[in-house]
Design an enzyme around this catalytic site. Sequence first.
Site, PDB file in Angstrom:
ATOM      1  CB  CYS A 182      47.985 -45.438 -33.363  1.00  0.00           C
ATOM      2  SG  CYS A 182      49.090 -46.637 -34.082  1.00  0.00           S
ATOM      3  CB  CYS A 220      43.243 -68.375  -0.116  1.00  0.00           C
ATOM      4  SG  CYS A 220      41.928 -67.432   0.700  1.00  0.00           S
ATOM      5  CG  ASN A 253      44.546 -46.925 -29.542  1.00  0.00           C
ATOM      6  OD1 ASN A 253      45.131 -47.971 -29.813  1.00  0.00           O
ATOM      7  ND2 ASN A 253      44.133 -46.072 -30.472  1.00  0.00           N
ATOM      8  CB  CYS A 280      41.205 -71.461  -5.062  1.00  0.00           C
ATOM      9  SG  CYS A 280      40.210 -72.964  -5.039  1.00  0.00           S
TER      10      CYS A 280
END
Lengths: 439, 443
Positions: free
Chosen positions: A139, A386, A204, A390
């Site tokens: 955390c 590309c 986490n 796309c």
Amino acid sequence: MADLRSDFIGIKSPNPFWLASAPPTDKEYNVRRAYEAGWGGVVWKTLGMEGPPVVNVNGPRYGAIYGADRRLLGLNNIELITDRPLEVNLREMKAVKRDYPDRALIASIMVPCEEEAWKAILPHVEETGADGIELNFGCPHGMAERGMGSAVGQVPEYIEMVTRWCKMYTRMPVIVKLTPNITNVLYPAEAAKRGGADAVSLINTINSITSVDLDLFSPEPMIDGKGTHGGYCGPAVKPIALNMVAEIARNPETHGLPISGIGGVTTWRDAAEFLALGAGNVQVCTAAMTYGFKVVQEMISGLSEYMDEKGMTSVDEIVGRAVPNVTDWNQLNLNYVAKAKIDQDLCISCGRCFAACEDTSHQAIAMSEDRTFTVIDEECVACNLCVNVCPVEDCISMEPLAAGATDLRTGKTVTPDYANWTTHPNNPSAKAVAVEPAE
Amino acid sequence: MARDVFEPGIVPGRLEPQAYGEGFSDLHPPLDEHEALVAADRCYFCHDAPCMTACPTDIDIPLFIRQIATGTPDAAAKTILSQNILGGMCARVCPTETLCEEVCVREVAEGKPVLIGQLQRYATDHLQQQGKHPFERAAATGKRIAVVGAGPAGLSCAHRLAMLGHDVEIIDARPKPGGLNEYGIAAYKTPNGFAQAEVDWLMQIGGISFRHEVAVGRDVTLEELKTDYDAVFLGMGLVGVNALGAEGEDKAGVANAVDFISELRQTGDMSKLPIGRDVVVIGGGMTAVDAAVQAKLLGALNVTLVYRRGRDRMNASVFEQDLAASKGVRIVTHAVPIAVHGNGSVREIEFEYVDEGMKGTGERLRLQADQVFKAIGQTLMGEGLPELDGRKIKVDGTGRTSLDRVWAGGDCASGGDDLTVTAVAEGRDAAMDIHTTLMGAAG
């Protein structure tokens, strides 16, 4: 339908989809509904020590970033561990486990970094009938300021020490949950292993500020004009999590250490990818928080269909399948040559590949008067941009050149031989000279 | 109490009062913010976008949609209006299904284009409803320009000239500005007085004055204008109406569709507007559809639109044809009127069916009619005009006519396709050429 039953460090569940320790698993009401919806296991929201529980802010706890049509891509939170009394959580866990004996129930725990604190809480947890514990060393907000959570997870020695205490004071399997807010995930993973952890779970959440209110000049989520960094999760973090899982899976020191994969699992496919990179099961949070518990049904049906298609009869057959193919850059075959290819039947002529290539890459796409887009093999380095921009799936693909073909960009013949950077003549520290060097 | 819909003749109040409000309300209700964001997210931000190429005014559509998507609709409006000062009206009346949206790559790929027209309206409405005018006049040039016609071409030309620092006087034959925007377009496409509101908003640029109810040729000559002003722009449209060429077309009940629409647009109370029980509209363009649909909305029992060629040749788009059909208008094709029957007033109109080559087949059709609207095109009217190209004023690519210091654009000029948006483009481009010409001469 494939058999999805999972056995993770001896903890059995009808499928490998667990709900991660998070707001969805904070109380009996939610957990029962999660089990009813089909979740294989639940990691109960992190328990703290006895006494007055932590308090949460009374304003927004979450911030988000979106894709098109406000599709949630990333979520961050500043919520702390459970803010309900320990005895209430323990009582509810016991009741739930009694009613759902076939489901996994794991207790996430975070108490101060003192042996007595861990020694005190473990028997209470054991008494609920929980199948295992997960040490919350991840955390990144609030609790870390108090010397817990990621403050422990960022110090390998602490991880090892606390893990060892837990193994000493409980018979339950111990999963160590790792924080990604470190420079190299292998150090905490190795420490967990040295401490005797049965498994690690990761990642986490990631330290983050999702956005800034441009009127108040406050980070979001904003509490009375101020904000703090929160933990980032959701689809956007999946690539970071996949890499960390893979690093642990292929590291000789930690190879074979069971991993519970966490981080942006949203569909069955995401789950299968975590499994392929070495996770024994997955934990999910943001997808459930975004769409509700029902999403697990798609994960179950999707993974099952995939396994059936592949002729797999056990989830374990997927686990780790991609690990041998994760390597270092210097091991990549520099003699492998591909070229982009545009499927003219699928192309809708939006021209985004052209804009991307022309403006920001290699000027390797030609545009005709009638908006036909074609790849210029003489210029294409197969960078894949590309393909990535796309909007139509599978319209542009990367086609490998066969051995013997000529790469029109370099004028060289493609060789079937493997050659990587370690032997490349341009590498000052090359160990050997390649016979047919790649460019 | 509404009259019986079966009552013959041309009478008002065929419908219950509330039916008029419903029928003549916005054809496409405006997008709310959420709808606009969802619609904007569908745009792919294409390179050299086909929609932009298809727009006669070259609006940077991907850019304005991205500006909407990122929460800056006023910036989007400025992108639109800098190319097309009547972007608000065009968003309402453009046949987007045959322009930008027809070539949208998502229309090509999925049959569902990005809602470009409605997004344009969202952006322009957002800005204009705040009363904001995003443009400022350049320093005064001292030049004075006469613009003939306060329709889309004239307004566009005038605004651009004013913005460039010139003084503009618009001369218009009608009592109100707007041209066809005000008098010639179906009410449901531009409800709630939008045409006038848009003109008022446009006028905020300053430097433009109006002379209403002044017709060139009647009240002032082109020669006088050339003498009094540094340049003249002709954008007076087409005010003459083509005749049917059918026997008996002078009978009572036979009227011009443009006059019907004009009267309708100026009526405050639709229920007071008389309409026939059996209405026949002759023509295949937007005006024909606008007249037919509105006749239906006024309560006509039977409305038939008769066109001499096939539906594929109609100038009205497929969307417009479908709109008419959905309102209950019957569309008859390949028929030409040959006689209007009746004793003083029209009772029936007789057609002959023709083949694709417009050759009579001998087959006849008689339609009961107490009202006939002619919508077979308008013609240029005026004396002393510049040289013509066919039936319109001959112009080059920047609107120059055969006369020195006289430009023309919009429906009265050659080229173009008689669309509002084309007229706006022509007015704008002529203004730029006028500016270059006058300032070049000054320098």
